[in-house]
Design a protein around this motif. Structure first.
Motif, PDB file in Angstrom:
ATOM      1  N   VAL A  68      36.400  27.250  49.163  1.00 33.52           N
ATOM      2  CA  VAL A  68      37.259  27.913  50.154  1.00 33.52           C
ATOM      3  C   VAL A  68      36.511  28.060  51.476  1.00 33.52           C
ATOM      4  CG1 VAL A  68      38.505  30.031  50.729  1.00 33.52           C
ATOM      5  CG2 VAL A  68      38.546  29.152  48.372  1.00 33.52           C
ATOM      6  N   LYS A  69      37.166  27.558  52.525  1.00 34.55           N
ATOM      7  CA  LYS A  69      36.568  27.552  53.873  1.00 34.55           C
ATOM      8  C   LYS A  69      37.073  28.748  54.682  1.00 34.55           C
ATOM      9  CE  LYS A  69      37.438  24.309  57.729  1.00 34.55           C
ATOM     10  NZ  LYS A  69      36.186  23.988  58.376  1.00 34.55           N
ATOM     11  N   SER A  70      38.377  29.074  54.515  1.00 32.09           N
ATOM     12  CA  SER A  70      38.910  30.276  55.177  1.00 32.09           C
ATOM     13  C   SER A  70      40.149  30.725  54.421  1.00 32.09           C
ATOM     14  CB  SER A  70      39.256  29.991  56.643  1.00 32.09           C
ATOM     15  OG  SER A  70      40.362  29.107  56.704  1.00 32.09           O
ATOM     16  N   VAL A  71      40.491  31.992  54.584  1.00 30.78           N
ATOM     17  CA  VAL A  71      41.694  32.521  53.909  1.00 30.78           C
ATOM     18  C   VAL A  71      42.558  33.251  54.941  1.00 30.78           C
ATOM     19  CG1 VAL A  71      40.659  32.781  51.612  1.00 30.78           C
ATOM     20  CG2 VAL A  71      40.499  34.665  53.229  1.00 30.78           C
ATOM     21  N   GLY A  72      43.895  33.187  54.720  1.00 29.41           N
ATOM     22  CA  GLY A  72      44.819  33.880  55.596  1.00 29.41           C
ATOM     23  C   GLY A  72      44.762  35.392  55.380  1.00 29.41           C
ATOM     24  N   SER A  73      45.365  36.139  56.299  1.00 24.10           N
ATOM     25  CA  SER A  73      45.249  37.608  56.283  1.00 24.10           C
ATOM     26  C   SER A  73      45.868  38.252  55.039  1.00 24.10           C
ATOM     27  CB  SER A  73      45.891  38.180  57.546  1.00 24.10           C
ATOM     28  OG  SER A  73      47.215  37.667  57.655  1.00 24.10           O
ATOM     29  N   ASP A  74      46.857  37.597  54.409  1.00 19.72           N
ATOM     30  CA  ASP A  74      47.508  38.195  53.236  1.00 19.72           C
ATOM     31  C   ASP A  74      46.979  37.661  51.898  1.00 19.72           C
ATOM     32  OD1 ASP A  74      48.998  39.561  55.047  1.00 19.72           O
ATOM     33  OD2 ASP A  74      50.791  38.290  54.853  1.00 19.72           O
ATOM     34  N   VAL A  75      45.965  36.799  51.940  1.00 20.83           N
ATOM     35  CA  VAL A  75      45.433  36.225  50.692  1.00 20.83           C
ATOM     36  C   VAL A  75      44.657  37.299  49.932  1.00 20.83           C
ATOM     37  CG1 VAL A  75      43.744  34.574  49.768  1.00 20.83           C
ATOM     38  CG2 VAL A  75      45.378  33.854  51.527  1.00 20.83           C
ATOM     39  N   THR A  76      44.972  37.437  48.632  1.00 22.25           N
ATOM     40  CA  THR A  76      44.299  38.472  47.828  1.00 22.25           C
ATOM     41  C   THR A  76      43.445  37.879  46.709  1.00 22.25           C
ATOM     42  OG1 THR A  76      46.245  38.616  46.409  1.00 22.25           O
ATOM     43  CG2 THR A  76      46.114  40.198  48.224  1.00 22.25           C
ATOM     44  N   LYS A  77      43.783  36.646  46.269  1.00 22.80           N
ATOM     45  CA  LYS A  77      43.116  36.099  45.077  1.00 22.80           C
ATOM     46  C   LYS A  77      41.793  35.391  45.383  1.00 22.80           C
ATOM     47  CE  LYS A  77      45.806  33.562  42.405  1.00 22.80           C
ATOM     48  NZ  LYS A  77      46.886  32.538  42.284  1.00 22.80           N
ATOM     49  N   PHE A  78      41.589  34.975  46.630  1.00 28.34           N
ATOM     50  CA  PHE A  78      40.421  34.134  46.926  1.00 28.34           C
ATOM     51  C   PHE A  78      39.657  34.623  48.151  1.00 28.34           C
ATOM     52  CE2 PHE A  78      43.620  31.544  44.798  1.00 28.34           C
ATOM     53  CZ  PHE A  78      42.891  31.083  43.712  1.00 28.34           C
ATOM     54  N   SER A  79      38.360  34.307  48.149  1.00 30.90           N
ATOM     55  CA  SER A  79      37.515  34.640  49.298  1.00 30.90           C
ATOM     56  C   SER A  79      36.763  33.381  49.737  1.00 30.90           C
ATOM     57  CB  SER A  79      36.462  35.685  48.916  1.00 30.90           C
ATOM     58  OG  SER A  79      37.043  36.737  48.218  1.00 30.90           O
ATOM     59  N   VAL A  80      36.262  33.426  50.949  1.00 29.54           N
ATOM     60  CA  VAL A  80      35.471  32.306  51.468  1.00 29.54           C
ATOM     61  C   VAL A  80      34.292  32.045  50.525  1.00 29.54           C
ATOM     62  CG1 VAL A  80      33.998  31.567  53.403  1.00 29.54           C
ATOM     63  CG2 VAL A  80      36.170  32.757  53.844  1.00 29.54           C
ATOM     64  N   GLY A  81      34.081  30.776  50.207  1.00 30.78           N
ATOM     65  CA  GLY A  81      32.963  30.412  49.338  1.00 30.78           C
ATOM     66  C   GLY A  81      33.343  30.240  47.874  1.00 30.78           C
ATOM     67  N   ASP A  82      34.560  30.664  47.490  1.00 33.19           N
ATOM     68  CA  ASP A  82      34.979  30.496  46.083  1.00 33.19           C
ATOM     69  C   ASP A  82      35.144  29.013  45.739  1.00 33.19           C
ATOM     70  OD1 ASP A  82      35.103  33.213  45.803  1.00 33.19           O
ATOM     71  OD2 ASP A  82      37.302  33.353  45.724  1.00 33.19           O
ATOM     72  N   THR A  83      34.848  28.679  44.484  1.00 33.07           N
ATOM     73  CA  THR A  83      35.070  27.317  44.003  1.00 33.07           C
ATOM     74  C   THR A  83      36.475  27.249  43.417  1.00 33.07           C
ATOM     75  OG1 THR A  83      32.742  27.257  43.431  1.00 33.07           O
ATOM     76  CG2 THR A  83      34.121  25.530  42.501  1.00 33.07           C
ATOM     77  N   VAL A  84      37.267  26.330  43.931  1.00 36.76           N
ATOM     78  CA  VAL A  84      38.690  26.314  43.567  1.00 36.76           C
ATOM     79  C   VAL A  84      39.189  24.892  43.270  1.00 36.76           C
ATOM     80  CG1 VAL A  84      39.274  28.406  44.866  1.00 36.76           C
ATOM     81  CG2 VAL A  84      39.357  26.165  46.010  1.00 36.76           C
ATOM     82  N   GLY A  85      40.380  24.832  42.701  1.00 38.33           N
ATOM     83  CA  GLY A  85      41.018  23.553  42.413  1.00 38.33           C
ATOM     84  C   GLY A  85      42.469  23.558  42.863  1.00 38.33           C
ATOM     85  N   VAL A  86      42.985  22.343  43.118  1.00 39.29           N
ATOM     86  CA  VAL A  86      44.409  22.154  43.397  1.00 39.29           C
ATOM     87  C   VAL A  86      44.845  20.946  42.576  1.00 39.29           C
ATOM     88  CG1 VAL A  86      46.144  21.612  45.169  1.00 39.29           C
ATOM     89  CG2 VAL A  86      44.183  23.072  45.749  1.00 39.29           C
ATOM     90  N   GLY A  87      45.973  21.091  41.903  1.00 40.10           N
ATOM     91  CA  GLY A  87      46.472  20.011  41.063  1.00 40.10           C
ATOM     92  C   GLY A  87      47.651  19.293  41.685  1.00 40.10           C
ATOM     93  N   CYS A  88      48.675  19.044  40.881  1.00 34.28           N
ATOM     94  CA  CYS A  88      49.779  18.170  41.310  1.00 34.28           C
ATOM     95  C   CYS A  88      50.820  18.865  42.169  1.00 34.28           C
ATOM     96  CB  CYS A  88      50.469  17.591  40.076  1.00 34.28           C
ATOM     97  SG  CYS A  88      49.333  16.708  39.003  1.00 34.28           S
ATOM     98  N   MET A  89      50.768  20.205  42.252  1.00 31.79           N
ATOM     99  CA  MET A  89      51.820  20.920  42.985  1.00 31.79           C
ATOM    100  C   MET A  89      51.182  21.782  44.074  1.00 31.79           C
ATOM    101  SD  MET A  89      54.171  22.314  39.855  1.00 31.79           S
ATOM    102  CE  MET A  89      52.894  23.132  38.928  1.00 31.79           C
ATOM    103  N   VAL A  90      51.865  21.867  45.212  1.00 31.98           N
ATOM    104  CA  VAL A  90      51.409  22.781  46.266  1.00 31.98           C
ATOM    105  C   VAL A  90      52.475  23.809  46.651  1.00 31.98           C
ATOM    106  CG1 VAL A  90      49.584  21.354  47.259  1.00 31.98           C
ATOM    107  CG2 VAL A  90      51.954  21.011  48.004  1.00 31.98           C
ATOM    108  N   ASP A  91      53.664  23.698  46.046  1.00 35.68           N
ATOM    109  CA  ASP A  91      54.683  24.723  46.286  1.00 35.68           C
ATOM    110  C   ASP A  91      55.854  24.487  45.332  1.00 35.68           C
ATOM    111  OD1 ASP A  91      55.758  26.976  47.375  1.00 35.68           O
ATOM    112  OD2 ASP A  91      55.929  26.199  49.423  1.00 35.68           O
TER     113      ASP A  91
END
Ligand code: NAP
Ligand code: ZN
Ligand code: ZN
Length: 349
Positions: A68-91
């Motif tokens: 994670v490089k940056s997070v929006g003001s309402d993001v609660t689950k993630f912080s900068v520097g977290d290791t994350v994944g994205v799969g086949c869906m984005v919405d």
């Protein structure tokens, strides 16, 4: 946000360097530095317009891991520097019964796939989504997954599609300790199917047309390897399996697989051949067998799968490549010559 990527510009054109602009992150978005992205056979089907016309330039990739490089003001689950994944869906629509049950892949209004999709206006990058063969991506936090810290990151990438696509049907079908499970086709999905079915305590057999994969079967967690071109071996396994998970990417003989399934057993279809397969109903009727299809997995189940893999130390067997090897990697996947997933080092874009 300007990103570097690889794209192909027509179904019969090779991949080449490409750059484009991602949307600016909104309040609920997570901006991710992509570290690694797997090459799924679905990328090939799509980029070559085998499942219908694709949008070009086409930037595939839905086995994404990064930081994670940056997070929006309402993001609660993630912080900068977290290791994350994205799969086949984005919405997805988030309101239909499927979305409310965490089955976003079956969204009544159609989920937004990570690449080659125009459905949802929020995630458009110049009109349609572009995937993980790129340096950065911006995704709503609801579609971002936490990656267990104990797993090697590059080998985690394929879990985001190959992992969840095999985990979900095995779970949904109720595979449990002692069940006889066969995995048909030992590619990217297949090898994850072997590892996951074994982790559920099943007796796992690989069904493959490639003799060169025999020695890998045991290492991956199978107790048996059966060459599908050997009629005697196939005959010996008549009505043997409780489940066969079919991961084959091209037209093939379903009758052979069906004959190896027990009374009331199930053929679980995840391989997505571009051409229809022949299905004789008599083997279904006479043994009350069934055929089930399954599409990737929902976001909660994808997190469950990642946590399961963290707990059991399960990752993909990969060949790490640089971006300029994508075209050759595609040819090798088509020849079933990959052990067992190509993963792109996204620093090479
Ligand atoms: P892959 O790595 O290419 O593996 C497919 C395997 O199928 C090959 O390694 C080969 O195994 C076997 N195979 C290929 N062509 C065959 C043929 N003509 N006859 C018999 N066997 C053949 O592909 P993948 O990335 O695992 O994807 C597999 C399929 O699943 C693709 O169609 C992909 O689009 C689809 N998929 C579906 C979902 C879903 O949600 N349902 C998600 C992701 C992918 P052996 O060498 O062992 O025979
Ligand atoms: Zn995939
Ligand atoms: Zn929905």
């Amino acid at each position: 946000m300007e990103v570097k990527a690889y794209a192909n510009h027509a179904a019969d054109k090779p991949f080449e360097p490409y750059s484009f602009t991602r949307r600016e992150p909104g309040p609920e978005d997570v901006a991710i530095d992509i570290k690694y992205c797997g090459i799924c056979h679905s990328d090939i089907h799509t980029a070559r317009s085998e499942w219908g016309p694709a949008f070009y330039p086409c930037v595939p990739g839905h086995e994404i891991v990064g930081v994670v490089k940056s997070v929006g003001s309402d993001v609660t689950k993630f912080s900068v520097g977290d290791t994350v994944g994205v799969g086949c869906m984005v919405d997805s629509c988030r309101t239909c019964p499927s979305c409310q049950q965490g089955l976003e892949q079956y969204c009544d209004n159609g989920f937004t796939s990570t690449y080659n999709n125009t459905f949802n206006n929020k995630v458009k990058d110049d009109g349609y989504t572009k995937g993980g063969y790129s340096t950065h991506i911006v995704v709503d936090e609801r579609f971002v997954l936490r990656v267990p810290e104990n797993l090697e990151l590059q080998a985690v990438a394929p879990l985001l599609c190959a992992g969840i696509t095999t985990y979900s049907p095995l779970k949904h079908a109720g595979v449990k300790k002692g069940d006889r499970v066969a995995i048909l086709g030992l590619g990217g999905l297949g090898h994850m199917g072997v590892k996951l079915a074994a982790s559920f305590g099943a007796e796992v057999t690989v069904l493959s047309r490639s003799p060169g994969k025999r020695e890998d079967a045991e290492r991956l967690g199978a107790s048996n390897f059966l060459l599908t071109t050997d009629d005697d071996e196939v005959a010996k396994h008549s009505e043997y399996f409780d489940f066969i998970l079919d991961t084959v990417s091209a037209p093939h003989d379903l009758a052979q697989a069906m004959g190896m399934i027990k009374r009331e057993g199930k053929l679980l279809m995840v391989g997505a051949s571009d051409k229809p397969l022949d299905l004789n109903v008599f083997p279904l009727i006479f043994k009350r067998r069934s055929v089930m299809g399954s599409l990737i997995g929902g976001i909660p189940e994808t997190q469950e799968m990642l946590d399961h893999c963290g707990k059991h130390g399960i990752v993909s067997d990969i060949e790490l490549i640089k971006a300029d090897y994508i075209n050759e990697a595609y040819e090798r996947v088509l020849k079933s010559d990959v052990k067992y997933r190509f993963v792109i080092d996204c620093a090479s874009f």
